[in-house]
Design a protein around this motif. Structure first.
Motif, PDB file in Angstrom:
ATOM      1  N   SER A   1      -0.433  11.636  13.901  1.00  0.00           N
ATOM      2  CA  SER A   1      -0.411  10.228  13.463  1.00  0.00           C
ATOM      3  C   SER A   1      -0.010   9.978  15.307  1.00  0.00           C
ATOM      4  N   LEU A   2       0.555  10.512  15.636  1.00  0.00           N
ATOM      5  CA  LEU A   2       1.747  10.330  16.492  1.00  0.00           C
ATOM      6  C   LEU A   2       0.843  11.324  17.725  1.00  0.00           C
TER       7      LEU A   2
ATOM      8  N   ALA B   1       6.007   4.945   5.721  1.00  0.00           N
ATOM      9  CA  ALA B   1       6.250   3.320   6.860  1.00  0.00           C
ATOM     10  C   ALA B   1       5.089   3.752   7.978  1.00  0.00           C
ATOM     11  N   LEU B   2       6.088   4.333   9.098  1.00  0.00           N
ATOM     12  CA  LEU B   2       5.083   4.407  10.259  1.00  0.00           C
ATOM     13  C   LEU B   2       3.917   4.943  10.110  1.00  0.00           C
ATOM     14  N   THR B   3       3.370   6.078   9.438  1.00  0.00           N
ATOM     15  CA  THR B   3       2.878   6.510   9.383  1.00  0.00           C
ATOM     16  C   THR B   3       1.117   5.521   9.236  1.00  0.00           C
ATOM     17  N   GLU B   4       1.518   5.393   8.195  1.00  0.00           N
ATOM     18  CA  GLU B   4       0.822   3.933   7.066  1.00  0.00           C
ATOM     19  C   GLU B   4       0.293   2.569   8.020  1.00  0.00           C
TER      20      GLU B   4
ATOM     21  N   VAL C   1       0.506  -1.296  -0.255  1.00  0.00           N
ATOM     22  CA  VAL C   1      -0.114   0.095  -0.123  1.00  0.00           C
ATOM     23  C   VAL C   1       1.236   1.633  -0.156  1.00  0.00           C
ATOM     24  N   LEU C   2       2.602   0.951  -0.166  1.00  0.00           N
ATOM     25  CA  LEU C   2       2.951   2.644   0.793  1.00  0.00           C
ATOM     26  C   LEU C   2       2.960   3.118  -0.826  1.00  0.00           C
TER      27      LEU C   2
ATOM     28  N   LEU D   1       7.258  14.699   8.530  1.00  0.00           N
ATOM     29  CA  LEU D   1       5.798  14.468   7.648  1.00  0.00           C
ATOM     30  C   LEU D   1       4.661  14.524   8.535  1.00  0.00           C
ATOM     31  N   PRO D   2       4.432  15.815   8.365  1.00  0.00           N
ATOM     32  CA  PRO D   2       3.004  16.342   9.186  1.00  0.00           C
ATOM     33  C   PRO D   2       2.017  15.014   9.283  1.00  0.00           C
TER      34      PRO D   2
END
Lengths: 489, 489
Positions: B179-180, B373-376, B157-158, B173-174
């Motif tokens: 997310s964080l 990657a982490l955002t997803e 999906v990335l 990355l905004p």
């Protein structure tokens, strides 16, 4: 830019909120509450400045009289005060001391040896992410040029190569070192994998060199102008940058007066940033001989070497190096994706080991996901295929930029057509101070990289990049810019 | 480890080549040529040491007499000389001056403020990549625990999310900040995206704080022992580390004698590294109150907070913070993949802006591929699902380690069962100097993290990790280690 460079750094607070016009609380009171909360929460440090009243009124979406009332109340609390040179600044957060006591972060954030970026660079770094600006100087490829299909194909095969993403050793991913070793050989550079250090972009290589290899006060010779001048990396570490003038073949090494032990020569030998110069083979040889004779190590930055249009540039100076006197850096930030944060440094093992050891202490190395990605692209040949296409597209963009310059700048500027890289170094004939031009362009939503941020003195050139802005923006931007210049009196 | 810590750094050269026994050139002559080329190429710096003759004979795969002949010839060239304290060292590369003249890299690599890692850490950093060693102390999850399927799904999906991998702004990355921000809210921490700085692992946050926020000579209070002591990051920047003893609830803050302006308190409040301690809610509140009263900012390192087994630990101290006096760091290096090099710092905007500005000067930020990657993973919920499984598997590993300790260490060590994280802090009853134990274990192919690298004084505990070694290795390693200890006289 000579003025902002000398100017003391000004911390203006950032307002990104507006009062609720339907609330029962008066607007001025809402503003007071907002400012109080930003100050007591430590977001706005003591000493930082508030914008002018007119700007605040705009930012808060209220009348100026509302701002006046709010400021009066805040001043009566002792939370703001008149600032030296006009305007107001955060005076104290003692008001919030009744609640609890935040540390005085302003004291902390002004500590430490690392300098703040020069104001123009801070503005550029920030506004580059605001889509309303046309970016005429940006040193990266346009999203239009990003190879989406190649990246999709890459993601299909990548998981097969990755069995874990654990910490890597001090030098980086061995598979990537191997691939780079082969690639460098094709450029005439003999480097075993143990001579290669993977870094987070070549900027990190500069950072490592500044903290591990140079003594405070050491001289770093550079071209004048130079990319290095737009960074604070060596200055923060206390190095003394010494700009050597250029002719059309690059750095005029014979102008170096005296080489002290512990110095370094930094050069961007191919598609020089910002001037676009390619150092011919002869000058490369002379510089190598001069530095050998003077035991002056060279740091050769080859960020743009692969981006030639019609013919390959001469081999890097590093290819002449038999005695390990040249440190060489490469990167994919310009060719492919700065976001991957991958660069490499080539040097003697003794240097690579020392830098690798310190790198482990700074951030434990570059993303291994990024390193695997690049390894796969190199090994599969996809990267080289992509470069071929990129060269053609970049050349088209250069040609367009040159046409536009002919159309709009023929009378007002001089330039040389670059044979590769990203930049046209355009000298503006009129005597417009570069900070004036920067701000005038900014007011018309154009973001410029003025020559002065790269030079040791005021420089009336601008670094135009044909790599980033799309074709429509490039035309609009250059047209508007030419009008600004023509109108200037 | 007190000894290696004090010992001057020794640069031994690394031999990874053997002469060709079928060549017509005598073996000793081949060795001479090899050494000469390493020295003249700058790989082996002037001043670095050659291994003992016996070790060289082994490394080169030749008789000792061959080494003696080679060394005699090299000495006659003036290329090597007898070293202080025995052995030989590279004396000069003047021999190579006839060819060309490399700079004296040894002078360069010993310059700059950044200290070399302590020798034990250098050994660990290097040998961790040699598969012959059983790693009993490694602070990362085993490749067995790496979620291959999740990463494969991610890669599918990335590409859809990534339209370019250009430079990101100073804060990261905004989308990841957003997310964080939500994730932190669930942990009781109120942080707007503008309060979050993405870093290359939390190590980079420490690095940034050391160069931007603390003055040389500033005091950093830490638990004693502490992870921070195994790094050089604050020491290299000239900070004064001050270890505060711990009881079973953690740092005994009342032992802090005097708080000077510009100090900082560093704490790993949950699953403390190396002791495994969880600071209870009461102590958290007391430390918060103490630091508020003394205007002592806190740096809370929460690398292990998510790795609990049976019940959630208390909320981070940061959750009590209403005045912005706590900087908080998180990371996925322990939970998922250190190779992604992603961490985050939470603090007042004034601090985040300053650190972000300097981060742009150091490496332009963390890999955007990693950040996407982490955002997803966060947005899809995959990360949380994975954490649930990981907790179960880690707990199984902890239980196995505790069983093995019961079996092999019951008489010779003491420990407390950890409720989360990676580590069992095992106190060895016998008085074995920790550097002795480290080297004895090394000779049996076991890599230990001895307590002394984390402490301000000799410490006879060892940091055992059940996260890394596979189950078989864990048993073998602990069994062999117990034999070493029992045999020690």
């Amino acid at each position: 830019m000579s003025k902002p460079l000398k100017q003391k750094r000004q911390n203006y607070v950032h307002i990104s909120w507006q009062p609720d016009k339907n609330s029962k609380m008066p607007l001025y009171k809402q503003v007071v509450e907002y400012v109080s909360s930003k100050v007591s929460g430590g977001d706005w440090a003591v000493g930082s400045r508030l914008p002018a009243q007119r700007e605040m009124a705009k930012a808060f979406g209220v009348n100026r009289s509302t701002i006046v009332s709010a400021m009066e109340e805040l001043m009566s609390y002792g939370m703001i005060e008149a600032a030296y040179g006009g305007g107001t600044r955060i005076a104290s957060n003692t008001w919030s001391l009744f609640l609890s006591s935040p540390p005085d972060w302003n004291k902390y954030i002004s500590s430490g040896p690392f300098k703040a970026n020069v104001p123009t660079i801070q503005v550029i770094n920030k506004l580059e992410f605001d889509s309303k600006y046309i970016r005429l100087g940006t040193g990266e490829i346009s999203p239009d040029l990003f190879p989406k299909t190649m990246m999709e194909d890459l993601m299909k095969v990548l998981p097969k190569r990755i069995s874990s993403l654990n910490y890597l050793g001090p030098h980086g991913l061995p598979e990537l070192q191997e691939s780079l070793s082969k690639r460098l050989a094709a450029m005439g550079i003999e480097a075993k994998p143990s001579n290669i250090l993977i870094t987070s972009g070549s900027l990190q290589a500069l950072q490592l060199i500044s903290v591990c290899m140079l003594k405070p006060g050491a001289t770093v010779f550079t071209e004048a102008p130079t990319y290095l001048k737009s960074l604070q990396v060596f200055q923060s570490a206390g190095m003394d940058l010494n700009g050597i003038p250029m002719d059309q073949s690059g750095l005029m090494y014979w102008k170096i007066e005296k080489v002290l032990q512990g110095s370094l020569l930094y050069t961007i030998s191919t598609h020089h940033n910002p001037t676009g110069t390619i150092m011919p083979q002869g000058r490369r040889r002379e510089i190598y001989d001069f530095c050998s004779a003077n035991r002056l190590p060279i740091l050769e930055d080859d960020a743009y070497g692969e981006l030639w249009f019609d013919e390959k540039p001469p081999l890097p100076i590093k290819s002449m190096d038999k005695s390990g006197m040249i440190l060489y850096t490469g990167t994919i930030s310009k060719t492919l994706a700065p976001g991957l944060r991958i660069g490499w440094l080539v040097g003697p093992e003794s240097v690579v080991d020392r830098l690798g050891d310190v790198k482990m202490q700074m951030d434990y190395g570059a993303s291994s996901l990024s390193q695997w990605a690049l390894t796969e692209l190199l090994e599969s040949g996809a990267y080289d295929d992509y470069l071929k296409t990129l060269r053609i597209k970049l050349k088209e963009r250069r040609d367009l930029a040159l046409d536009l310059l002919e159309r709009y700048f023929a009378d007002i500027a001089e330039w040389t057509a670059p044979k590769g890289g990203f930049y046209i170094w355009a000298h503006i004939k009129k005597s417009i101070p570069s900070d004036k031009l920067f701000h005038k362009a900014l007011s018309k939503n154009i973001l410029l990289n003025p020559g002065s941020i790269y030079d040791y003195k005021e420089n009336r050139s601008i670094r135009l990049s044909y790599a980033y802005a799309d074709k429509k923006d490039l035309e609009t931007g250059l047209q508007v810019l030419s009008t600004i210049i023509k109108k200037y009196k």
